[in-house]
Design an enzyme around this catalytic site. Sequence first.
Site, PDB file in Angstrom:
ATOM      1  N   HIS A 170      -0.294 -12.935  -2.102  1.00  0.00           N
ATOM      2  CA  HIS A 170      -1.258 -12.653  -0.976  1.00  0.00           C
ATOM      3  C   HIS A 170      -1.786 -13.966  -0.264  1.00  0.00           C
ATOM      4  O   HIS A 170      -2.005 -14.941  -0.796  1.00  0.00           O
ATOM      5  CB  HIS A 170      -2.742 -11.951  -1.510  1.00  0.00           C
ATOM      6  CG  HIS A 170      -3.868 -11.530  -0.694  1.00  0.00           C
ATOM      7  ND1 HIS A 170      -4.699 -12.489  -0.074  1.00  0.00           N
ATOM      8  CD2 HIS A 170      -4.020 -10.420  -0.203  1.00  0.00           C
ATOM      9  CE1 HIS A 170      -5.515 -11.699   0.697  1.00  0.00           C
ATOM     10  NE2 HIS A 170      -4.834 -10.620   0.655  1.00  0.00           N
TER      11      HIS A 170
ATOM     12  N   ASP B  35       2.263  -3.278  -4.201  1.00  0.00           N
ATOM     13  CA  ASP B  35       1.182  -3.743  -4.968  1.00  0.00           C
ATOM     14  C   ASP B  35       0.168  -2.686  -5.537  1.00  0.00           C
ATOM     15  O   ASP B  35      -0.362  -3.443  -6.506  1.00  0.00           O
ATOM     16  CB  ASP B  35       0.566  -4.851  -4.145  1.00  0.00           C
ATOM     17  CG  ASP B  35      -0.010  -4.401  -2.819  1.00  0.00           C
ATOM     18  OD1 ASP B  35       0.350  -3.253  -2.274  1.00  0.00           O
ATOM     19  OD2 ASP B  35      -0.570  -4.958  -1.927  1.00  0.00           O
TER      20      ASP B  35
ATOM     21  N   ASP C 293       0.792  -1.184  -0.045  1.00  0.00           N
ATOM     22  CA  ASP C 293       0.020   0.112   0.173  1.00  0.00           C
ATOM     23  C   ASP C 293       0.906   1.210  -0.114  1.00  0.00           C
ATOM     24  O   ASP C 293       0.428   2.246   0.507  1.00  0.00           O
ATOM     25  CB  ASP C 293      -1.065  -0.009   1.053  1.00  0.00           C
ATOM     26  CG  ASP C 293      -2.106  -1.099   1.140  1.00  0.00           C
ATOM     27  OD1 ASP C 293      -1.934  -1.803   0.342  1.00  0.00           O
ATOM     28  OD2 ASP C 293      -2.934  -0.863   1.815  1.00  0.00           O
TER      29      ASP C 293
ATOM     30  N   CYS D 278      -5.207  -6.295  -3.013  1.00  0.00           N
ATOM     31  CA  CYS D 278      -3.914  -6.846  -3.190  1.00  0.00           C
ATOM     32  C   CYS D 278      -3.431  -8.267  -3.656  1.00  0.00           C
ATOM     33  O   CYS D 278      -2.747  -8.359  -4.456  1.00  0.00           O
ATOM     34  CB  CYS D 278      -3.742  -7.454  -1.456  1.00  0.00           C
ATOM     35  SG  CYS D 278      -3.351  -6.003  -0.427  1.00  0.00           S
TER      36      CYS D 278
END
Length: 507
Positions: free
Chosen positions: A124, A317, A36, A70
């Site tokens: 993930h 990401d 993020d 994600c």
Amino acid sequence: MNSFHVMLILLSFCQWGTVLAKNSTKLSVLFIMVDDLRATANKEVNLTHIARLARNSVTFTNAFAQQALCAPSRTSLLTGRRPDSLHLYDAHSYWREQVGNFVTLPQYFKSHGYKTFSVGKIFHPGISSNYTDDYPYSWSEQPYHPPTLKYKNAPVCPDRQLKKRKRNLVCPVHVDHQPGKTLPDLESLDYAVDILEDKALKKQPIFLAVGLQKPHIPLKFPKEFLKKVPFRKIIQPLQPNKPAGMPLVAWHPWVDVRRRDDIARLDIPMPMGIMPMEWTFRIKQSYFAAALYIDDIIGALLRRVDLKRFIVVITSDHGWSLGENGMWAKYSNSDFALKVPLIIHAPGYEPRLIDSPVELLDIFPTLVELAHLSHRKVPRCASLENVTDLCFDGKSLVRMMKGDTKPSAQYAISQYPRPSKIPQINSDEPKLKDIKIMGYSIRTKRFRYTEWIGFNSMTFKKMWHKNFGTELYDYALDPYETENVHLKPEYKSLKYKLQKQLRSRVV
């Protein structure tokens, strides 16, 4: 032992020596994925260690994720294929079982003699990576997850107002007071440093992927970093409310942010309520402090790396909105949610800034070429049927890195799903069965054009004739996306040109 056996042993030693010699000349890879981290973070706060590497690297200033979520973004990057090619728009399916047994980036390096390591969050976790982070396909050893990650959403945030620990969004902490007296990213750092300093591993090429958890929410970080972001220097968003011209389908209600204990107490109306300005400042301050914390960890990693022997990649990401246009987190086709940092250091390549749009799925073919693992031209993926040949939806960026001023494509394609044209509780992260609309977006150097169209989640059919909203932003005049200009007469010809490009690229 006869002379024939002696010759065989000598030949074996010679062949093994040749393999070692070849391995010793291969460049190792340090791949750092930050969770993020928005592209503008280094301009908003001084990320010293990232900036130092960037000054000696190729930096892509217009790099974009394929989806601001994600699991789809990470799987797209790691397979070199778009969410549409993977049929993955949520976190609830495993591509090897649902679509095809596609080769991954670390898997390809592993097949070429590299020892591959996953530390922290790379794939993930959960079903989207088969609950194993795609081990053993992608990794030589079991992926490492820091033990204190189990406290990620635990009530460990000091709350002076209630005099108890809460599940807050804003969560500066004393590390010694945390469970285990540490934090997950500090544990990942220690594990990665052990790999980098392992003398035995210096004799062979490695692919080390390090996934850092912050600044993903909750914004939990060592409290001392807060002092490095003075409250008085925080700038409020230019457009803190939803712009009048933004179609309703483009808005998302940032439910995960609203549900945190400290934000829930504010009782912000769903789905269109706006964050109070005082809290906008608090969240931005903590986000930047968390980014500084991660920058320190990256600096500690880079101090252990011989840049003459390593290719180093730093990226994220996807990005994260900080109140721009009233939105928070990811979950959109906004530049703030899609634009990411992308820095590639490769021995022999001069420092360079590249502003042509590129995509995260370009990283896989780029690293293959930089590491000289494949000398034949890797084709674009013609269909989902061919799962054995290495092919990509992206392109290698090596020509650009060498100074090519005429890249083959100068746009990036992204997308985001919605369950309805009206924002609702699952608009942020709709499951596949609930997706009714897909927003497809094309980004050039100056413009972003987006069409929100009908989408059949059973057949994956795109219905361009069913339009739920159109957006066009001119970043030369409006870098904060405050005015949707798609109906303005002066943009009419440009709009149709971008529409044609988008529809021809999204098939």
